[in-house]
Design an enzyme around this catalytic site. Structure first.
Site, PDB file in Angstrom:
ATOM      1  N   TYR A 132      -2.556  -9.698  -2.504  1.00 47.78           N
ATOM      2  CA  TYR A 132      -3.253 -10.758  -1.723  1.00 47.78           C
ATOM      3  C   TYR A 132      -2.447 -12.021  -1.735  1.00 47.78           C
ATOM      4  O   TYR A 132      -1.607 -12.516  -1.956  1.00 47.78           O
ATOM      5  CB  TYR A 132      -3.804 -11.177  -2.432  1.00 47.78           C
ATOM      6  CG  TYR A 132      -5.407 -10.917  -1.818  1.00 47.78           C
ATOM      7  CD1 TYR A 132      -6.335  -9.905  -0.507  1.00 47.78           C
ATOM      8  CD2 TYR A 132      -6.842  -9.709  -2.813  1.00 47.78           C
ATOM      9  CE1 TYR A 132      -7.045  -9.595  -0.686  1.00 47.78           C
ATOM     10  CE2 TYR A 132      -7.479  -9.330  -2.884  1.00 47.78           C
ATOM     11  CZ  TYR A 132      -7.556  -9.013  -1.378  1.00 47.78           C
ATOM     12  OH  TYR A 132      -8.632  -8.052  -1.061  1.00 47.78           O
TER      13      TYR A 132
ATOM     14  N   HIS B 128     -11.852  -3.444   5.598  1.00 47.76           N
ATOM     15  CA  HIS B 128     -12.158  -3.728   4.519  1.00 47.76           C
ATOM     16  C   HIS B 128     -13.471  -3.570   3.974  1.00 47.76           C
ATOM     17  O   HIS B 128     -14.433  -4.305   3.518  1.00 47.76           O
ATOM     18  CB  HIS B 128     -12.427  -5.559   3.875  1.00 47.76           C
ATOM     19  CG  HIS B 128     -11.541  -6.368   3.151  1.00 47.76           C
ATOM     20  ND1 HIS B 128     -10.074  -6.398   3.480  1.00 47.76           N
ATOM     21  CD2 HIS B 128     -12.122  -6.422   1.817  1.00 47.76           C
ATOM     22  CE1 HIS B 128      -9.829  -7.389   1.692  1.00 47.76           C
ATOM     23  NE2 HIS B 128     -11.803  -6.584   1.419  1.00 47.76           N
TER      24      HIS B 128
ATOM     25  N   ARG C  27     -17.254   8.769   1.577  1.00 49.92           N
ATOM     26  CA  ARG C  27     -18.099   9.271   0.901  1.00 49.92           C
ATOM     27  C   ARG C  27     -17.738  10.661   0.326  1.00 49.92           C
ATOM     28  O   ARG C  27     -18.908  11.194  -1.363  1.00 49.92           O
ATOM     29  CB  ARG C  27     -19.212   8.338   1.171  1.00 49.92           C
ATOM     30  CG  ARG C  27     -19.370   7.593   1.479  1.00 49.92           C
ATOM     31  CD  ARG C  27     -19.332   6.712   0.563  1.00 49.92           C
ATOM     32  NE  ARG C  27     -19.284   4.550   0.610  1.00 49.92           N
ATOM     33  CZ  ARG C  27     -19.322   3.863   0.752  1.00 49.92           C
ATOM     34  NH1 ARG C  27     -17.804   4.000   0.981  1.00 49.92           N
ATOM     35  NH2 ARG C  27     -19.465   2.794   0.840  1.00 49.92           N
TER      36      ARG C  27
ATOM     37  N   THR D 118      -2.668  -6.343   2.009  1.00 50.38           N
ATOM     38  CA  THR D 118      -3.359  -7.040   2.405  1.00 50.38           C
ATOM     39  C   THR D 118      -3.220  -7.915   3.538  1.00 50.38           C
ATOM     40  O   THR D 118      -3.259  -9.054   3.081  1.00 50.38           O
ATOM     41  CB  THR D 118      -5.118  -7.091   1.368  1.00 50.38           C
ATOM     42  OG1 THR D 118      -4.720  -5.824   0.590  1.00 50.38           O
ATOM     43  CG2 THR D 118      -5.846  -7.453   2.549  1.00 50.38           C
TER      44      THR D 118
ATOM     45  N   SER E 241      -5.121  -3.846  -8.017  1.00 44.59           N
ATOM     46  CA  SER E 241      -5.131  -5.306  -7.157  1.00 44.59           C
ATOM     47  C   SER E 241      -4.809  -6.998  -7.755  1.00 44.59           C
ATOM     48  O   SER E 241      -4.798  -6.970  -8.732  1.00 44.59           O
ATOM     49  CB  SER E 241      -7.031  -5.372  -6.511  1.00 44.59           C
ATOM     50  OG  SER E 241      -7.408  -6.733  -6.091  1.00 44.59           O
TER      51      SER E 241
ATOM     52  N   GLY F  23     -15.850   3.616   3.886  1.00 41.51           N
ATOM     53  CA  GLY F  23     -17.248   4.594   4.232  1.00 41.51           C
ATOM     54  C   GLY F  23     -16.287   6.158   3.885  1.00 41.51           C
ATOM     55  O   GLY F  23     -17.333   6.839   4.093  1.00 41.51           O
TER      56      GLY F  23
END
Length: 380
Positions: free
Chosen positions: A147, A274, A309, A173, A125, A307
């Site tokens: 970013y 996100h 998992r 992003t 990041s 999401g």
């Protein structure tokens, strides 16, 4: 916020599951919650607004049913694939996540090393708490997540640093013109501790992130000051012209935007809300995956974020047509629990789950998984 040193307080581990009880990625969540300060747990695990989109990501994935094939003679499946033009041991990349030293002192270096050992890409990041050069020096296949900053010269500098350090792809992003309103962080007046900094930004650029004010998220104040709020497609065209690296665009939900991204030269799009941390009320990422795939029409890769998992979730994404997935929060949970070893264990667990899922679905490899039928919602 209290200073956090992993493993320093034996009482902090009260209620943490025993190591032999960590048998799936979700188990790392409870273990991480037991060792993290409450405000750090909220920062990592929370979403924006009423957290409806955060919940929707999980609910929507659970509604995806994969129709298995039988008597295929597949045997032990292969797990490897190609992501962003390079081989990957799994159809998985570690998602970009800011300030990983919040959850463990080794932060990004530990997680990147675990990704290296697992043979999967690690996405570093812009707001990492270790410099991109040190992350790349781990030997991982590093993608740099950008970013867009108000200071265009700083954007150019970050691009140059990413390329010079050996990053193999660039992920921009596009869904953060401002930070989503994250109520947990506001209630906690969340701020970064002094030892956690935005290591890729010049000294002093992250001062706001450390200033505690009641009812204010210092991280949101910081990003509001340094992020450019009004990006356009011409900016993306400019970015495409500035780098020869494969370009992935993360934060796409509307298929019209997916088509525009490929038209200006994006090599891949990442379907993402996100992790439920931006627009609350946006649809689950997996809900929009089929329409985005149709809009891209094979002109680039499509990855799913938000999401994921389990290995079963990876299979679901593949069966819907995705090239692969990004895995985020579970990797932070594992990092919090046991640093590099925890992250290695989580990625190994994910590989085992995917191997079982492919085997049970009758698939010899990820490519065959994309030929499976899928039932969703009312189809079941």
């Amino acid at each position: 916020m209290a200073e956090f040193v992993a493993g320093a307080d034996p009482e902090a581990t009260a209620g943490r599951p025993a190591d032999d009880q960590l048998v799936c990625l979700a188990d790392f969540a409870a273990a991480a919650r037991a060792v993290l300060p409450a405000d750090v747990w909220d920062f990592v695990s929370g979403g924006s607004g009423a957290e409806t989109t955060l919940a929707a990501n999980r609910a929507a994935l659970d509604r995806v049913a994969v129709l298995p094939r039988v008597l295929r003679g597949s045997g032990a499946p292969r797990l490897d694939t190609v992501l962003a033009g390079r081989p990957s041991a799994l159809p998985v990349a570690v998602a970009p996540m800011a300030y990983q030293r919040l959850v463990h002192p080794d932060g990004e270096l530990a997680l990147a090393t675990a990704a290296r050992d697992a043979g999967v890409p690690y996405v570093a990041s812009t707001l990492g708490s270790c410099p991109i050069e040190k992350v790349a020096a781990t030997g991982a296949d590093v993608w740099f997540q950008l970013y867009w900053l108000r200071d265009r010269a700083l954007v150019v500098d970050l691009l140059a640093r990413a390329e010079e350090s050996g990053c193999s792809a660039l992920m921009v992003t596009v869904d953060v013109p401002v930070l989503g309103r994250r109520l947990r962080d506001l209630r906690n007046a969340f701020r970064l501790p002094a030892e956690v900094v935005a290591a890729n930004l010049p000294s002093g650029r992250d001062d706001l992130a450390h200033q505690g004010t009641p009812g204010v998220s210092a991280v949101a104040a910081h990003t509001g000051a340094v992020f450019a709020p009004a990006l356009t497609w011409s900016d993306l065209e400019w970015l495409r012209s500035e780098t020869r690296l494969p370009l992935l665009v993360k934060g796409i939900l509307d298929p019209r935007d997916a088509a525009l991204a490929t038209s200006v030269g994006a090599d891949a799009v990442v379907v993402s809300n996100h992790g439920g941390r931006q627009l609350d009320g946006a649809p689950a990422s997996v809900t929009m995956l089929p329409e985005v795939l149709a809009a891209v029409g094979g002109r680039g890769e499509v990855l799913l974020d938000s999401g994921v998992r389990s290995g079963t979730d990876v299979l679901r994404a593949l069966a819907l047509g995705a090239s692969g997935v990004l895995v985020g929060r579970p990797m932070l949970w594992a990092l919090a629990v046991d640093g590099r070893s925890g992250a290695q264990r989580a990625l190994s667990m994910l590989a085992g789950e995917l191997r079982d899922a492919l085997t049970l679905a009758g698939c010899a490899d990820p490519a065959e998984a994309r030929e499976l039928r899928v039932l969703t919602g009312g189809d079941r």
